[in-house]
Scaffold this motif. Structure first.
Motif, PDB file in Angstrom:
ATOM      1  N   ASP A 178       0.699  -2.310  -6.730  1.00 38.37           N
ATOM      2  CA  ASP A 178      -0.718  -2.070  -6.452  1.00 38.37           C
ATOM      3  C   ASP A 178      -1.305  -3.198  -5.606  1.00 38.37           C
ATOM      4  O   ASP A 178      -2.093  -2.963  -4.685  1.00 38.37           O
ATOM      5  CB  ASP A 178      -1.504  -1.929  -7.757  1.00 38.37           C
ATOM      6  N   ALA A 179      -0.921  -4.433  -5.912  1.00 40.18           N
ATOM      7  CA  ALA A 179      -1.402  -5.586  -5.156  1.00 40.18           C
ATOM      8  C   ALA A 179      -0.869  -5.557  -3.728  1.00 40.18           C
ATOM      9  O   ALA A 179      -1.576  -5.901  -2.781  1.00 40.18           O
ATOM     10  CB  ALA A 179      -1.007  -6.885  -5.852  1.00 40.18           C
ATOM     11  N   GLN A 180       0.378  -5.124  -3.561  1.00 43.82           N
ATOM     12  CA  GLN A 180       0.961  -5.010  -2.219  1.00 43.82           C
ATOM     13  C   GLN A 180       0.204  -3.970  -1.405  1.00 43.82           C
ATOM     14  O   GLN A 180      -0.091  -4.183  -0.232  1.00 43.82           O
ATOM     15  CB  GLN A 180       2.441  -4.638  -2.321  1.00 43.82           C
ATOM     16  N   THR A 181      -0.131  -2.859  -2.031  1.00 42.77           N
ATOM     17  CA  THR A 181      -0.890  -1.813  -1.352  1.00 42.77           C
ATOM     18  C   THR A 181      -2.265  -2.323  -0.943  1.00 42.77           C
ATOM     19  O   THR A 181      -2.719  -2.084   0.186  1.00 42.77           O
ATOM     20  CB  THR A 181      -1.035  -0.578  -2.262  1.00 42.77           C
ATOM     21  N   ALA A 182      -2.933  -3.044  -1.841  1.00 46.63           N
ATOM     22  CA  ALA A 182      -4.255  -3.589  -1.535  1.00 46.63           C
ATOM     23  C   ALA A 182      -4.175  -4.614  -0.403  1.00 46.63           C
ATOM     24  O   ALA A 182      -5.049  -4.649   0.484  1.00 46.63           O
ATOM     25  CB  ALA A 182      -4.862  -4.227  -2.775  1.00 46.63           C
ATOM     26  N   SER A 183      -3.147  -5.427  -0.405  1.00 43.61           N
ATOM     27  CA  SER A 183      -2.969  -6.417   0.653  1.00 43.61           C
ATOM     28  C   SER A 183      -2.741  -5.732   2.003  1.00 43.61           C
ATOM     29  O   SER A 183      -3.303  -6.150   3.020  1.00 43.61           O
ATOM     30  CB  SER A 183      -1.788  -7.334   0.323  1.00 43.61           C
ATOM     31  N   THR A 184      -1.952  -4.692   1.998  1.00 42.90           N
ATOM     32  CA  THR A 184      -1.694  -3.950   3.233  1.00 42.90           C
ATOM     33  C   THR A 184      -2.970  -3.291   3.739  1.00 42.90           C
ATOM     34  O   THR A 184      -3.256  -3.297   4.943  1.00 42.90           O
ATOM     35  CB  THR A 184      -0.594  -2.895   3.010  1.00 42.90           C
ATOM     36  N   ARG A 185      -3.769  -2.727   2.826  1.00 43.66           N
ATOM     37  CA  ARG A 185      -5.043  -2.123   3.225  1.00 43.66           C
ATOM     38  C   ARG A 185      -5.974  -3.160   3.841  1.00 43.66           C
ATOM     39  O   ARG A 185      -6.636  -2.900   4.858  1.00 43.66           O
ATOM     40  CB  ARG A 185      -5.728  -1.467   2.029  1.00 43.66           C
ATOM     41  N   ALA A 186      -6.048  -4.350   3.231  1.00 44.87           N
ATOM     42  CA  ALA A 186      -6.908  -5.411   3.756  1.00 44.87           C
ATOM     43  C   ALA A 186      -6.408  -5.881   5.123  1.00 44.87           C
ATOM     44  O   ALA A 186      -7.212  -6.159   6.020  1.00 44.87           O
ATOM     45  CB  ALA A 186      -6.958  -6.575   2.773  1.00 44.87           C
ATOM     46  N   ASN A 196      -7.423 -13.124  -0.054  1.00 48.26           N
ATOM     47  CA  ASN A 196      -7.521 -12.908  -1.503  1.00 48.26           C
ATOM     48  C   ASN A 196      -6.500 -11.888  -1.983  1.00 48.26           C
ATOM     49  O   ASN A 196      -5.852 -12.077  -3.023  1.00 48.26           O
ATOM     50  CB  ASN A 196      -8.936 -12.460  -1.884  1.00 48.26           C
ATOM     51  N   ALA A 197      -6.355 -10.808  -1.242  1.00 47.36           N
ATOM     52  CA  ALA A 197      -5.391  -9.774  -1.622  1.00 47.36           C
ATOM     53  C   ALA A 197      -3.958 -10.312  -1.554  1.00 47.36           C
ATOM     54  O   ALA A 197      -3.135 -10.035  -2.435  1.00 47.36           O
ATOM     55  CB  ALA A 197      -5.551  -8.550  -0.718  1.00 47.36           C
ATOM     56  N   ALA A 198      -3.664 -11.101  -0.531  1.00 48.97           N
ATOM     57  CA  ALA A 198      -2.321 -11.661  -0.395  1.00 48.97           C
ATOM     58  C   ALA A 198      -2.026 -12.668  -1.507  1.00 48.97           C
ATOM     59  O   ALA A 198      -0.911 -12.708  -2.040  1.00 48.97           O
ATOM     60  CB  ALA A 198      -2.163 -12.314   0.972  1.00 48.97           C
ATOM     61  N   GLU A 199      -3.018 -13.469  -1.877  1.00 46.77           N
ATOM     62  CA  GLU A 199      -2.829 -14.426  -2.966  1.00 46.77           C
ATOM     63  C   GLU A 199      -2.590 -13.707  -4.291  1.00 46.77           C
ATOM     64  O   GLU A 199      -1.734 -14.109  -5.081  1.00 46.77           O
ATOM     65  CB  GLU A 199      -4.033 -15.354  -3.080  1.00 46.77           C
ATOM     66  N   HIS A 200      -3.337 -12.630  -4.522  1.00 47.87           N
ATOM     67  CA  HIS A 200      -3.139 -11.845  -5.752  1.00 47.87           C
ATOM     68  C   HIS A 200      -1.738 -11.231  -5.762  1.00 47.87           C
ATOM     69  O   HIS A 200      -1.047 -11.246  -6.783  1.00 47.87           O
ATOM     70  CB  HIS A 200      -4.208 -10.765  -5.869  1.00 47.87           C
ATOM     71  N   ARG A 201      -1.308 -10.707  -4.617  1.00 55.56           N
ATOM     72  CA  ARG A 201       0.042 -10.142  -4.503  1.00 55.56           C
ATOM     73  C   ARG A 201       1.098 -11.201  -4.815  1.00 55.56           C
ATOM     74  O   ARG A 201       2.050 -10.948  -5.545  1.00 55.56           O
ATOM     75  CB  ARG A 201       0.251  -9.602  -3.088  1.00 55.56           C
ATOM     76  N   ASP A 202       0.902 -12.402  -4.299  1.00 58.80           N
ATOM     77  CA  ASP A 202       1.861 -13.484  -4.539  1.00 58.80           C
ATOM     78  C   ASP A 202       1.888 -13.894  -6.013  1.00 58.80           C
ATOM     79  O   ASP A 202       2.949 -14.198  -6.559  1.00 58.80           O
ATOM     80  CB  ASP A 202       1.544 -14.691  -3.662  1.00 58.80           C
TER      81      ASP A 202
END
Length: 78
Positions: free
Chosen positions: A19-27, A52-58
């Motif tokens: 889900d975090a990867q998807t959000a990062s890609t959307r951002a 922020n999305a990339a940090e959450h994904r990491d």
């Protein structure tokens, strides 16, 4: 040792990561779609959202790795 509880937790962590990867890609896509003449505020906001999305994904990826390390080393003694 992989138990039902640890497998369930791993599944949850993997879902969070996906889900975090998807959000990062959307951002990232939203940032990329900005027009060349976009205001500095829009660009800054898009960059911040993507960061922020990339940090959450990491963080989610680190949680998956930590859980896998725990599971893989649970039965090993030296």
């Amino acid at each position: 040792m992989l138990t039902v509880d640890s497998a369930t937790e791993l599944r949850l962590l993997l879902k969070r990561y996906l889900d975090a990867q998807t959000a990062s890609t959307r951002a990232q896509d939203a940032r990329h779609r900005l027009q060349p003449g976009s205001t500095r505020a829009r660009v800054t906001t898009a960059n911040a959202n993507w960061a922020n999305a990339a940090e959450h994904r990491d963080r989610c990826a680190a949680a998956v790795e930590a859980h896998m390390h725990t599971v893989l080393t649970a039965g090993i003694t030296t």
